[in-house]
Design a protein around this motif. Structure first.
Motif, PDB file in Angstrom:
ATOM      1  N   GLY A 142      44.624  36.931  49.613  1.00 40.70           N
ATOM      2  CA  GLY A 142      43.778  36.187  50.533  1.00 40.70           C
ATOM      3  C   GLY A 142      44.359  34.910  51.096  1.00 40.70           C
ATOM      4  N   THR A 143      45.520  34.469  50.614  1.00 43.89           N
ATOM      5  CA  THR A 143      46.019  33.167  51.030  1.00 43.89           C
ATOM      6  C   THR A 143      46.440  33.125  52.500  1.00 43.89           C
ATOM      7  OG1 THR A 143      48.205  33.730  50.151  1.00 43.89           O
ATOM      8  CG2 THR A 143      46.741  32.463  48.723  1.00 43.89           C
ATOM      9  N   HIS A 144      46.795  34.281  53.078  1.00 45.24           N
ATOM     10  CA  HIS A 144      47.166  34.333  54.487  1.00 45.24           C
ATOM     11  C   HIS A 144      46.118  35.060  55.332  1.00 45.24           C
ATOM     12  CE1 HIS A 144      51.232  32.734  53.916  1.00 45.24           C
ATOM     13  NE2 HIS A 144      51.304  33.471  52.822  1.00 45.24           N
ATOM     14  N   ARG A 160      40.135  44.003  50.590  1.00 43.28           N
ATOM     15  CA  ARG A 160      39.781  43.686  49.210  1.00 43.28           C
ATOM     16  C   ARG A 160      40.568  42.450  48.798  1.00 43.28           C
ATOM     17  NH1 ARG A 160      41.051  49.712  46.779  1.00 43.28           N
ATOM     18  NH2 ARG A 160      40.103  50.930  48.476  1.00 43.28           N
ATOM     19  N   VAL A 161      39.859  41.387  48.463  1.00 44.51           N
ATOM     20  CA  VAL A 161      40.502  40.115  48.125  1.00 44.51           C
ATOM     21  C   VAL A 161      40.439  39.902  46.619  1.00 44.51           C
ATOM     22  CG1 VAL A 161      40.542  37.629  48.512  1.00 44.51           C
ATOM     23  CG2 VAL A 161      39.889  39.174  50.377  1.00 44.51           C
ATOM     24  N   SER A 162      41.584  39.626  46.015  1.00 48.81           N
ATOM     25  CA  SER A 162      41.674  39.455  44.565  1.00 48.81           C
ATOM     26  C   SER A 162      41.362  38.012  44.183  1.00 48.81           C
ATOM     27  CB  SER A 162      43.078  39.819  44.075  1.00 48.81           C
ATOM     28  OG  SER A 162      43.391  41.163  44.388  1.00 48.81           O
ATOM     29  N   LEU A 163      40.428  37.853  43.254  1.00 54.38           N
ATOM     30  CA  LEU A 163      40.109  36.544  42.693  1.00 54.38           C
ATOM     31  C   LEU A 163      40.200  36.623  41.175  1.00 54.38           C
ATOM     32  CD1 LEU A 163      36.993  35.292  44.733  1.00 54.38           C
ATOM     33  CD2 LEU A 163      39.397  34.674  45.070  1.00 54.38           C
ATOM     34  N   ASP A 164      40.596  35.510  40.568  1.00 51.01           N
ATOM     35  CA  ASP A 164      40.686  35.446  39.110  1.00 51.01           C
ATOM     36  C   ASP A 164      39.638  34.532  38.509  1.00 51.01           C
ATOM     37  OD1 ASP A 164      42.713  37.235  38.418  1.00 51.01           O
ATOM     38  OD2 ASP A 164      44.251  35.826  39.055  1.00 51.01           O
ATOM     39  N   ALA A 183      42.033  31.558  49.500  1.00 51.59           N
ATOM     40  CA  ALA A 183      41.410  32.880  49.400  1.00 51.59           C
ATOM     41  C   ALA A 183      39.983  32.863  49.939  1.00 51.59           C
ATOM     42  CB  ALA A 183      41.430  33.367  47.959  1.00 51.59           C
ATOM     43  N   ILE A 184      39.220  31.828  49.611  1.00 53.32           N
ATOM     44  CA  ILE A 184      37.847  31.732  50.098  1.00 53.32           C
ATOM     45  C   ILE A 184      37.829  31.580  51.618  1.00 53.32           C
ATOM     46  CG2 ILE A 184      35.732  30.350  50.041  1.00 53.32           C
ATOM     47  CD1 ILE A 184      36.286  32.058  47.530  1.00 53.32           C
ATOM     48  N   ALA A 185      38.746  30.772  52.163  1.00 51.51           N
ATOM     49  CA  ALA A 185      38.840  30.654  53.615  1.00 51.51           C
ATOM     50  C   ALA A 185      39.162  32.000  54.248  1.00 51.51           C
ATOM     51  CB  ALA A 185      39.906  29.622  53.985  1.00 51.51           C
ATOM     52  N   THR A 197      34.357  43.518  53.596  1.00 48.07           N
ATOM     53  CA  THR A 197      35.163  42.760  52.637  1.00 48.07           C
ATOM     54  C   THR A 197      34.545  42.820  51.257  1.00 48.07           C
ATOM     55  OG1 THR A 197      35.790  41.232  54.417  1.00 48.07           O
ATOM     56  CG2 THR A 197      36.165  40.487  52.158  1.00 48.07           C
ATOM     57  N   GLN A 198      35.387  42.978  50.274  1.00 45.69           N
ATOM     58  CA  GLN A 198      34.924  42.973  48.895  1.00 45.69           C
ATOM     59  C   GLN A 198      35.861  42.142  48.029  1.00 45.69           C
ATOM     60  OE1 GLN A 198      35.028  46.019  45.259  1.00 45.69           O
ATOM     61  NE2 GLN A 198      34.627  47.027  47.186  1.00 45.69           N
ATOM     62  N   ILE A 199      35.316  41.602  46.956  1.00 47.23           N
ATOM     63  CA  ILE A 199      36.105  40.859  45.974  1.00 47.23           C
ATOM     64  C   ILE A 199      36.525  41.804  44.859  1.00 47.23           C
ATOM     65  CG2 ILE A 199      35.952  39.107  44.141  1.00 47.23           C
ATOM     66  CD1 ILE A 199      34.175  37.479  46.016  1.00 47.23           C
ATOM     67  N   GLN A 200      37.773  41.674  44.430  1.00 44.41           N
ATOM     68  CA  GLN A 200      38.257  42.385  43.259  1.00 44.41           C
ATOM     69  C   GLN A 200      38.701  41.372  42.216  1.00 44.41           C
ATOM     70  OE1 GLN A 200      39.804  46.696  44.827  1.00 44.41           O
ATOM     71  NE2 GLN A 200      41.343  45.217  44.256  1.00 44.41           N
ATOM     72  N   ALA A 201      38.399  41.664  40.958  1.00 46.15           N
ATOM     73  CA  ALA A 201      38.756  40.746  39.879  1.00 46.15           C
ATOM     74  C   ALA A 201      39.236  41.538  38.679  1.00 46.15           C
ATOM     75  CB  ALA A 201      37.551  39.882  39.487  1.00 46.15           C
ATOM     76  N   VAL A 202      40.410  41.188  38.179  1.00 50.76           N
ATOM     77  CA  VAL A 202      40.943  41.819  36.979  1.00 50.76           C
ATOM     78  C   VAL A 202      40.253  41.199  35.769  1.00 50.76           C
ATOM     79  CG1 VAL A 202      42.997  42.180  35.568  1.00 50.76           C
ATOM     80  CG2 VAL A 202      43.159  42.323  38.061  1.00 50.76           C
ATOM     81  N   LEU A 203      39.708  42.046  34.912  1.00 53.03           N
ATOM     82  CA  LEU A 203      39.030  41.556  33.715  1.00 53.03           C
ATOM     83  C   LEU A 203      40.056  41.133  32.661  1.00 53.03           C
ATOM     84  CD1 LEU A 203      36.041  44.028  33.168  1.00 53.03           C
ATOM     85  CD2 LEU A 203      35.922  41.604  33.760  1.00 53.03           C
TER      86      LEU A 203
END
Length: 318
Positions: A142-144, A160-164, A183-185, A197-203
């Protein structure tokens, strides 16, 4: 209530059709016959159809693949699945791979990396895949995304944007200072441009207990279409974290049991079992496939013709 139409890819399967959702990566049985190829359907209708594991569909090639056309990334996530020792193919070879995927009967292609938004020719590669009838998603840190969302908006079917983590304190611990705000921007820009758009997060064990509810609340605030929590796979650099950070599928399912019925946005879990057998095309053009339960990944062959995507070789082995 407004019905949201989205693009999916479908294929006839007996008297019914199978449907690939580029936003979630899921495969559904439609329960009716649809035209094959790219189709516009109500997202709520598809979500209500029976979810099936792609392996349950009798097919010569995968329902969907992950294509990582580059190794380069501007972040250094400690659980990265990619093999950074491989060489990246050049521009002409990227187009060759894109055309082979477009010629195949693969329904969905998720372009990942590395960081795919570092590719200047990403929009044109998406165009090739879409022209071949694929539903195309892009998985990004998401940074770019804020600067590239407009160019992708008329092309890509989902992002799909990855967030931790649900805030900079937790996310930037893993990905570096400033990465959360970027990423939020990017998410906001994608939504403004009308990209599903969806958020993906590795558990991870160290963050899951405190962060999953807040992550879902953030998703609702941003207006994304859902959150997918991914079980960490002990592949690539993730092998070093497996002993301390890996949750069992049962532990992950228990954590998300309440969220699945109370969340303001759709929430799902991709277990390691569900990731078994998934096909990955890496930056060197080699086809890889997750072993059962995704505890490892194996190299199969170079992608030289569309037939190389076959789920079994002539001798019957994977």
């Amino acid at each position: 209530m407004t019905t949201t139409m989205r693009t999916f890819a479908t294929r006839k399967h007996g008297n019914e059709s199978v449907v690939h959702d580029p936003l979630t990566g899921l495969t559904h049985h439609a329960g009716l016959t649809l035209d094959s190829g790219r189709v516009r359907l109500p997202g709520t209708d598809v979500a209500s159809w029976t979810e099936i594991h792609p392996a349950a569909v009798q097919t010569d090639v995968p329902i969907s693949v992950c294509w990582s056309p580059l190794v380069r990334c501007n972040l250094t996530c400690p659980y990265c699945l990619d093999d950074k020792s491989i060489l990246e193919l050049g521009r002409a070879e990227r187009y060759r791979i894109a055309n082979l995927l477009a010629e195949s009967t693969v329904l969905g292609v998720d372009i990942s990396g590395g960081e795919p938004l570092l590719l200047r020719d990403l929009p044109e590669l998406v165009d090739v895949l879409v022209a071949g009838g694929c539903a195309v998603s892009v998985t990004t840190n998401g940074t770019h995304l804020a600067r590239r969302a407009e160019a992708l908006a008329t092309r890509v079917d989902a992002v799909r944007v990855s967030l931790d983590g649900p805030d900079a304190e937790h996310h930037d611990r893993w990905r570096g200072a400033g990465s959360f705000d970027h990423a939020i921007a990017g998410i906001r820009a994608a939504i403004t441009q009308g990209i599903p758009t969806q958020i993906q997060a590795v558990l991870l064990r160290s963050t899951a207990l405190a962060g999953i509810r807040a992550m879902v609340d953030l998703a609702a605030t941003l207006g994304v279409s859902g959150v997918t929590f991914l079980q960490m796979l002990p592949i690539g650099e993730g092998t070093a974290l497996a002993g301390t950070e890996q949750l069992t599928d049962d532990e992950a399912l228990a954590l998300l049991a309440e969220l699945s019925t109370t969340a303001a946005v759709p929430v799902r879990l991709r277990t390691r079992e569900a990731a078994g057998g998934f096909t990955v095309i890496r930056a060197d053009g080699q086809i890889w496939r997750n072993q059962p339960s995704a505890h490892a990944i194996s190299s199969l062959r170079a992608l030289s013709t569309a037939s190389d995507l076959a789920l079994t070789t002539r001798d019957g082995s994977a």
